[in-house]
Design an enzyme around this catalytic site. Structure first.
Site, PDB file in Angstrom:
ATOM      1  N   GLU A 168       0.829  -1.213   0.000  1.00  0.00           N
ATOM      2  CA  GLU A 168       0.000   0.000   0.000  1.00  0.00           C
ATOM      3  C   GLU A 168       0.864   1.263   0.000  1.00  0.00           C
ATOM      4  O   GLU A 168       1.171   1.816   1.060  1.00  0.00           O
ATOM      5  CB  GLU A 168      -0.915   0.021   1.232  1.00  0.00           C
ATOM      6  CG  GLU A 168      -1.983  -1.040   1.208  1.00  0.00           C
ATOM      7  CD  GLU A 168      -2.951  -0.962   2.392  1.00  0.00           C
ATOM      8  OE1 GLU A 168      -2.684  -0.197   3.344  1.00  0.00           O
ATOM      9  OE2 GLU A 168      -3.967  -1.679   2.355  1.00  0.00           O
ATOM     10  N   GLU A 255      -6.001  -7.294  -0.688  1.00  0.00           N
ATOM     11  CA  GLU A 255      -6.299  -7.164   0.747  1.00  0.00           C
ATOM     12  C   GLU A 255      -7.624  -6.437   0.906  1.00  0.00           C
ATOM     13  O   GLU A 255      -7.868  -5.426   0.257  1.00  0.00           O
ATOM     14  CB  GLU A 255      -5.193  -6.372   1.450  1.00  0.00           C
ATOM     15  CG  GLU A 255      -5.319  -6.379   2.968  1.00  0.00           C
ATOM     16  CD  GLU A 255      -4.259  -5.510   3.645  1.00  0.00           C
ATOM     17  OE1 GLU A 255      -3.056  -5.793   3.496  1.00  0.00           O
ATOM     18  OE2 GLU A 255      -4.667  -4.533   4.305  1.00  0.00           O
TER      19      GLU A 255
END
Ligand code: IDC
Length: 330
Positions: A168, A255
């Protein structure tokens, strides 16, 4: 002579039995689907059939390694999972890979152990370079190149391995910076594993996949990561993912979780259900955060359960009770 001859028959019979035993082994996700590739927006298997991967992510592998045991992974497989993600924090905090020589050795050793367990269970397995508090993957690109060069040379012949090169990106990291990073890391993987599927994180915690539009990476078998935590973005996933699919960008939900902060108690189960349905309908692959019993809304296992596999409903949190049945993909 007769004795020798009958011994030969016994050996031949045994060899036949052994061959049968191997041929008769229950197929695993990886033996069933083989090497994956990306066609258009869709992940397909060795026979060109669309495939939806579904599975659990570890928490940080240095934090909860005990949940990456073979029986735990097989437990998720018996519920229908065909994928397992090993999240290794790249952070220079939290004992992550870039923190120290010890962090590096410890992180890589625990990751390798989890990956071996997952492959033994016949699961597709994501090796995740878990960028988070380090925000911009470019800051540690040399370390990432070295890491992925090593991993892809070890696992170059494994059809089950999927590389996730930056969990991320966040802060003010732009898609252009992620591209600059990816242009160094992807060739390091491709030199060893030329066709491996590679997942690339996107800005704003992999929520801003839209920033990829007009600037795709110039490689085959690439998928862009979209991450989502329910209850905070008001079903925006529908319009974002509709747009990306319509414009031909392959998306992988590497995710997602129910709720976003550790303990808000604000679990949006309804949005979670809607998201699961959307991903089933469009054959988008997904990974849920996370398989552990840390006292957090999105952990699948209750904090008061000490089982490391063989879970029943009583061991599962509200999130776990939503996610585990959904692993079946029905
Ligand atoms: C969280 C963990 C938490 C830990 C924190 C570290 O659940 O125990 O203290 O990381 O900063 C993500 C990240 C993932 C986060 C998760 C939940 O990929 O590492 O894990 N999350 O906050 N993106 C959105 C949410």
């Amino acid at each position: 002579m007769l004795q020798w001859y009958s011994a030969m028959i016994v050996v031949a019979a045994f060899a036949g039995w052994a061959a049968f035993a191997v041929a008769g082994e229950a197929p695993t996700p990886v033996s069933r689907h083989g090497k994956l590739r990306v066609e258009g927006t869709q992940l397909v298997d060795m026979a060109g059939r669309p495939v939806q991967l579904r599975g659990m992510s570890t928490h940080g592998i240095t934090w909860y390694p005990e949940y990456a045991n073979v029986r735990a992974i097989l437990d998720t497989r018996s519920r229908g999972a065909n994928l397992f993600r090993v999240a290794m924090y790249a952070d220079s905090v939290h004992g992550g890979y870039n923190e120290s020589e010890y962090g590096k050795r410890n992180s890589a050793a625990l990751l390798r152990l989890a990956v071996e367990n997952s492959l033994e269970a016949g699961m597709y397995t994501i090796i995740d370079w878990h960028i988070l508090e380090d925000k911009n993957p470019l800051l540690t690109v040399d370390s990432a190149v070295d890491f992925f060069d090593t991993m892809s040379s070890i696992y170059k012949d494994e059809p089950g391995i999927i590389y996730e090169i930056c969990n991320e990106p966040n802060g003010d990291t732009t898609w252009d910076q992620v591209v600059e990073y990816a242009m160094q890391v992807i060739p390091a993987i491709r030199k060893n594993a030329p066709d491996a599927v590679i997942l690339v994180g996107t800005p704003s915690y992999s929520f801003d996949v839209l920033s990829v539009r007009g600037k795709p990476l110039p490689f085959d078998n690439i998928m862009y990561s979209f991450h989502m935590y329910t209850g905070f973005t008001d079903y925006q996933f529908v319009s974002i993912l509709d747009t990306m699919r319509a414009e031909g960008y392959p998306i992988f939900v590497s995710e997602w979780g129910v709720s976003t902060d550790a303990n808000t108690g604000k679990l949006d189960i309804e949005e979670g259900r809607a998201f699961i349905d959307y991903m089933r309908q469009h054959q988008l692959s997904w990974v849920n955060w996370s398989l552990c019993n840390k006292e957090e809304d999105f952990s699948a296992i209750r904090p008061d359960s000490n089982k490391l596999s063989g879970w029943t409903d009583e061991d599962l949190t509200e999130s776990g009770q939503l996610i585990f049945p959904a692993l079946a993909g029905e």
